[in-house]
Design an enzyme around this catalytic site. Structure first.
Site, mmCIF file in Angstrom:
data_model
loop_
_atom_site.group_PDB
_atom_site.id
_atom_site.type_symbol
_atom_site.label_atom_id
_atom_site.label_comp_id
_atom_site.label_asym_id
_atom_site.label_seq_id
_atom_site.Cartn_x
_atom_site.Cartn_y
_atom_site.Cartn_z
ATOM 1 N N TYR A 191 -49.746 15.598 -97.845
ATOM 2 C CA TYR A 191 -49.068 16.201 -99.007
ATOM 3 C C TYR A 191 -50.034 16.407 -100.169
ATOM 4 O O TYR A 191 -49.772 17.209 -101.053
ATOM 5 C CB TYR A 191 -47.895 15.329 -99.466
ATOM 6 C CG TYR A 191 -46.571 15.719 -98.853
ATOM 7 C CD1 TYR A 191 -46.490 16.708 -97.880
ATOM 8 C CD2 TYR A 191 -45.394 15.102 -99.253
ATOM 9 C CE1 TYR A 191 -45.275 17.053 -97.316
ATOM 10 C CE2 TYR A 191 -44.177 15.443 -98.703
ATOM 11 C CZ TYR A 191 -44.118 16.421 -97.731
ATOM 12 O OH TYR A 191 -42.913 16.763 -97.185
ATOM 13 N N LYS A 259 -52.694 5.303 -87.647
ATOM 14 C CA LYS A 259 -53.579 5.775 -86.581
ATOM 15 C C LYS A 259 -54.979 5.234 -86.876
ATOM 16 O O LYS A 259 -55.988 5.944 -86.838
ATOM 17 C CB LYS A 259 -53.526 7.317 -86.568
ATOM 18 C CG LYS A 259 -54.204 7.972 -85.416
ATOM 19 C CD LYS A 259 -53.483 7.813 -84.098
ATOM 20 C CE LYS A 259 -54.340 8.352 -82.976
ATOM 21 N NZ LYS A 259 -53.955 7.882 -81.649
ATOM 22 N N ASP A 313 -48.995 6.692 -82.162
ATOM 23 C CA ASP A 313 -48.547 7.351 -80.927
ATOM 24 C C ASP A 313 -47.719 6.421 -80.055
ATOM 25 O O ASP A 313 -46.712 6.811 -79.478
ATOM 26 C CB ASP A 313 -49.724 7.957 -80.145
ATOM 27 C CG ASP A 313 -50.944 7.068 -80.158
ATOM 28 O OD1 ASP A 313 -51.891 7.386 -80.881
ATOM 29 O OD2 ASP A 313 -50.935 6.043 -79.471
ATOM 30 N N ASP A 337 -43.474 11.838 -91.041
ATOM 31 C CA ASP A 337 -42.807 13.127 -90.894
ATOM 32 C C ASP A 337 -42.385 13.313 -89.443
ATOM 33 O O ASP A 337 -41.216 13.580 -89.125
ATOM 34 C CB ASP A 337 -43.812 14.205 -91.314
ATOM 35 C CG ASP A 337 -43.154 15.542 -91.566
ATOM 36 O OD1 ASP A 337 -41.917 15.589 -91.593
ATOM 37 O OD2 ASP A 337 -43.880 16.538 -91.742
#
Ligand code: NAP
Length: 455
Positions: A191, A259, A313, A337
């Protein structure tokens, strides 16, 4: 009070106050709202009916929401000038009155220059009327109003509770195991991302700086380049809010989703800063997963919140296979998101997923889906997402009784198989209701005395 030009501040009702980090809610709070574009007005009418019905029944007229319309998107174009989609006074009103609710807004994507705010048609010239729907409300391409509101008001947490309502058609075998609240960082990461388009001078300069000065490798020279900032400040205030929520709502765990195995100094730092704030500010109330196994033999002490982390993931897998092992997730912007849309799909889809954007002392509640432009003015779509966002708003005000009343009535309405088209097409033997009829059915299922609003 700020001076407003187009916004009419109601003469009845009072402003919500803020003292010692908490809202002070009067019995007749003034709440700014806008219905939004496309199907927004349909879902807003149903939502207003349901929220007013619940508040009146729960508090027998003692409490009442006093609505104050503010403008954004199409209604802003109509009330201000033809290029203003997010007036400053709308932001001022949300800030001053502290709690607001909004419908979906059109967000143009892609390279075209103009967008019709009635049907979301995209075009490169500005015709007098939209070639698709004949609307006159065509505006130059603009950045997302939703993102503009979140950034201007520093609503740094996008909060999405995801749970299943009995009877809602969904793709998994045990949707009842899913009851997770996602706190997604709302102001940085992508963002606040900075991008350089391949072929531009700026992009070449960044490329040269990275490859020649910093000695970094970029696999192909014909690359666009993006930079995503993730800060200690942004990460810690988000994780702090998630842990506080878990403590206040007696949730068993908070999971930091990242991640960090690949991006150590952004995603990995989010995890490290998250643990740091957990241990520094909530030492007596939390146990980390490492402490659980290293010091406590895997036995979780009663009343404490487990703080753990998972790679993004594999979190998708976990939510599908073992959702009951998770209760609160804290995530950077992009992971959150993807995760929140995937999560809500597991329990029945966007039509029923609520959301809120929350900062320190200011909150705006919203439908999580878009404007669904093909259903504009058809009184057809599911108002569940905005209604449940309204439930979150009632809880935020401390009006739990009214919030519970909406949830029970919504459950009864779905269990009776009286639903909007999106559920009806997946439920055998269901009766299809219009958006407005679904709202009225929820009010009817609240029981209690008849209401002017529901007649
Ligand atoms: P969308 O408006 O969310 O609609 C996509 C599809 O989702 C609809 O065609 C419909 O599926 C289903 N859907 C959405 N809302 C529903 C509801 N209330 N009840 C039942 N089904 C519903 O996504 P989009 O078409 O990609 O985006 C349209 C515009 O909205 C774009 O300008 C986008 O930028 C904007 N947008 C705004 C927000 C926001 O304001 N927060 C969020 C997302 C997108 P079926 O066709 O299968 O019936």
């Amino acid at each position: 009070m700020a001076q407003y030009k187009k916004i009419k501040v109601p003469s009845e009702g009072e402003k919500i106050g803020f003292k010692d980090g908490k809202l002070v809610v009067p019995d007749h709070p003034i709440i700014p709202f806008f219905p939004g574009d496309g199907t927004g007005p349909d879902i807003w009418r149903a939502t207003k009916l349901v929220l007013e019905g619940a508040v009146e029944r729960a508090y027998e007229g003692k409490k009442k929401i006093v609505w104050m319309e503010v403008f954004a998107g199409l209604t802003a174009l109509k009330n201000y000038d033809k290029d203003t989609v997010l007036p400053k006074e709308t932001l001022d009103a949300f800030k001053e009155f502290r709690v607001g609710i909004k419908g979906p807004l059109t967000t143009p994507a892609g390279q075209f220059k103009f967008v019709c705010l009635d049907c979301a048609a995209e075009m490169n010239d500005r015709p007098a009327l939209c070639p698709k729907c004949k609307s006159e409300w065509i505006t130059p391409r603009f950045r997302s109003v939703n993102v503009g509101i979140r950034q201007a008001l520093d609503l740094y947490a996008c909060v999405r509770p995801v749970r299943w309502f009995q009877g809602v058609p969904c793709p998994v075998k045990h949707p009842e195991k899913f009851n997770i609240v996602i706190f997604r960082e709302n102001t940085e990461d992508i963002y606040a991302g900075i991008e350089f388009e391949y072929g531009t001078k700026d992009c070449q300069e960044v490329y040269d700086f990275l490859t020649k000065k910093m000695g970094k490798k970029i696999p192909f020279a014909d690359s666009g380049i993006g930079i995503k900032p993730i800060s200690k400040t942004g990460s810690q205030r988000l994780v702090r809010m998630a842990i506080r929520y878990a403590i206040d709502h007696k949730k068993p765990s908070v999971t930091l989703v990242h991640k960090g195995n690949i991006q150590k100094f952004t995603e990995g730092a989010f995890r490290d800063w998250g643990y740091e704030v957990a241990k520094r500010e909530f030492r007596d109330q939390i146990v980390t997963e490492a402490e659980l196994w290293d010091n406590l033999g895997g036995k979780m002490p009663a009343g404490k919140v487990l703080v753990k982390d998972r790679i993004a993931d594999q979190t998708f897998q976990q939510l599908l296979l073992r959702p009951d092992e998770y209760s609160v997730l804290a995530t950077p912007n992009l992971n959150g998101d993807y995760l929140s849309d995937a999560a809500v799909a597991q329990v029945g889809g966007l039509g029923i997923g609520p959301g809120a954007n929350i900062g320190d002392g200011v909150a705006v509640f919203e439908a999580t889906h878009g404007t669904a432009p093909k259903y504009t003015n058809k009184d057809m779509v599911n108002p569940g997402s905005l209604i449940l966002s309204g439930v979150m708003m009632l809880e935020h005000l401390g009006w739990q009784k009214a919030a519970d009343m909406v949830v029970s009535a919504l459950e009864r309405t779905i269990q009776a198989k009286t639903v909007t088209y999106d559920f009806e097409r997946q439920m055998e033997g269901a009766k299809k209701l219009k958006c407005s009829e679904f709202g009225a059915a929820i009010v009817a299922n609240m029981g209690g005395r008849a209401l002017a609003a529901a007649r």
